[in-house]
Enzyme design. Structure first.
Site, short mmCIF file in Angstrom:
data_model
loop_
_atom_site.label_atom_id
_atom_site.label_comp_id
_atom_site.label_asym_id
_atom_site.label_seq_id
_atom_site.Cartn_x
_atom_site.Cartn_y
_atom_site.Cartn_z
N LYS A 145 2.25 -0.82 8.26
CA LYS A 145 0.80 -0.86 8.20
C LYS A 145 0.25 -1.85 9.22
CE LYS A 145 0.13 0.52 3.38
NZ LYS A 145 -0.44 0.14 2.06
N HIS A 148 7.15 8.75 -1.50
CA HIS A 148 7.06 7.34 -1.89
C HIS A 148 8.00 7.01 -3.06
CE1 HIS A 148 4.79 3.61 -1.31
NE2 HIS A 148 4.96 3.41 -2.61
N ARG A 168 11.07 5.23 -1.91
CA ARG A 168 10.82 3.82 -1.59
C ARG A 168 10.81 2.99 -2.88
NH1 ARG A 168 8.22 0.39 2.20
NH2 ARG A 168 6.46 -0.81 1.43
N HIS A 207 6.08 -5.95 2.56
CA HIS A 207 4.94 -6.38 1.76
C HIS A 207 4.51 -7.78 2.17
CE1 HIS A 207 6.18 -3.52 -1.74
NE2 HIS A 207 5.43 -2.91 -0.84
#
Length: 300
Positions: free
Chosen positions: A172, A244, A247, A270
């Protein structure tokens, strides 16, 4: 100024100054567009600079009846960010979203696959088809490295550092990180690269892209979702799974086998350890094992 003009300015701000990913930018733009469309449908003539708190509240109230709390919360957050931008740029003196509270959504978690279920799903892949080797490599990479779907489709051959045991992942906000990759996953990526990909007619713009469709172009997010859904159906797995899910399973299985939460945080990319805790849904049994094993007052 018109909604369209300020929405465009905001998108440029998110892209250039905030450095957000294209997916995040698209979501923020859609939030504003929903408000625009609602104003048009209800024949309310107001601009971003003059829209009142009462009108925004009415919009949120009507939307709340149509979407779940999580979607409503995300919409409120998106609009609050837009109006904060307008205040920052001196288009407005106040934020009409300031007193609108987001609903409590709780922490909902996707289903987790067991290792047996992952083996079942991979076993459902038809390896007699050219895309079979590719799909096996895709599933092994999603689960073996804990990637987001956007990270998977953006993975380049030049991002593979197999000799060192790492891949370079662009996450991201275009933030890059190195993620460990095991010999098991490397094996299936190499089988796809050397047995299938080398024989495909690859488009110039996808020359460095790892996973390709049958036209020699990069795969889309939608295609990965379709692959996963079809395999789950074929394997008879009734859980509601998506890319997802692998993950989430990656993080959960690592934690259950004794991996450090901080290490999992780094591998997942994260920023906050709190996010990692949500993904790994630490259960009471695991916590009990930690106390019994590591606390200085444990029974001998």
């Amino acid at each position: 100024m018109k909604w369209q003009n300020l929405r465009k300015d905001y998108v440029n701000y998110l892209r250039l100054e905030r450095g957000l990913s294209e997916n995040s930018i698209l979501n923020y733009s859609r939030d504003i567009k929903k408000l625009e469309n609602w104003l048009t449908e209800n024949e309310i003539d107001t601009s971003p600079k003059s829209i009142s708190e009462e009108i925004v509240q009415q919009f949120i109230y009507e939307v709340a009846r149509k979407v779940n709390p999580r979607s409503q919360s995300r919409l409120i957050s998106g609009l609050r960010g837009f109006f904060n931008y307008l205040v920052f740029e001196d288009y407005r003196k106040d934020n009409p979203m300031e007193l609108i509270e987001s609903p409590k959504t709780g922490r909902t978690l996707p289903d987790t696959l067991s290792t047996n279920e992952i083996d079942q799903l991979i076993g459902a892949i038809d390896l007699s088809l050219p895309q079979g080797e590719r799909n096996r490599a895709i599933i092994e990479t999603l689960y073996g490295c804990g990637l987001r779907v956007s990270e998977l489709i953006g993975l380049k051959i030049s991002d593979l550092f197999f000799d060192e045991g790492f891949i370079k992942v662009t996450g991201k906000g275009d933030k890059q990180r190195f993620v460990p990759i095991g010999a098991h996953t490397i094996k299936y990526i190499d089988l796809y690269r050397e047995g299938v990909r080398v024989h495909e007619k690859i488009q110039a713009e996808a020359a460095d892209t790892l996973f390709l469709n049958r036209r020699g172009k990069a795969l889309t997010r939608a295609m990965i979702f379709t692959i996963v859904k079809q395999l789950a159906e074929k394997a008879g797995i009734k859980k509601n799974i998506s890319p997802h899910t692998f993950r989430h399973s990656f993080a959960t299985h690592l934690l259950a086998n004794g991996a450090d939460l901080r290490a999992i945080q780094q591998m997942l990319g994260h920023e906050s350890i709190t996010t990692t805790e949500v993904y790994t849904h630490i259960d009471k049994r695991h916590l009990t094992e930690v106390i019994n094993r590591y606390h200085p007052r444990k029974e001998p």
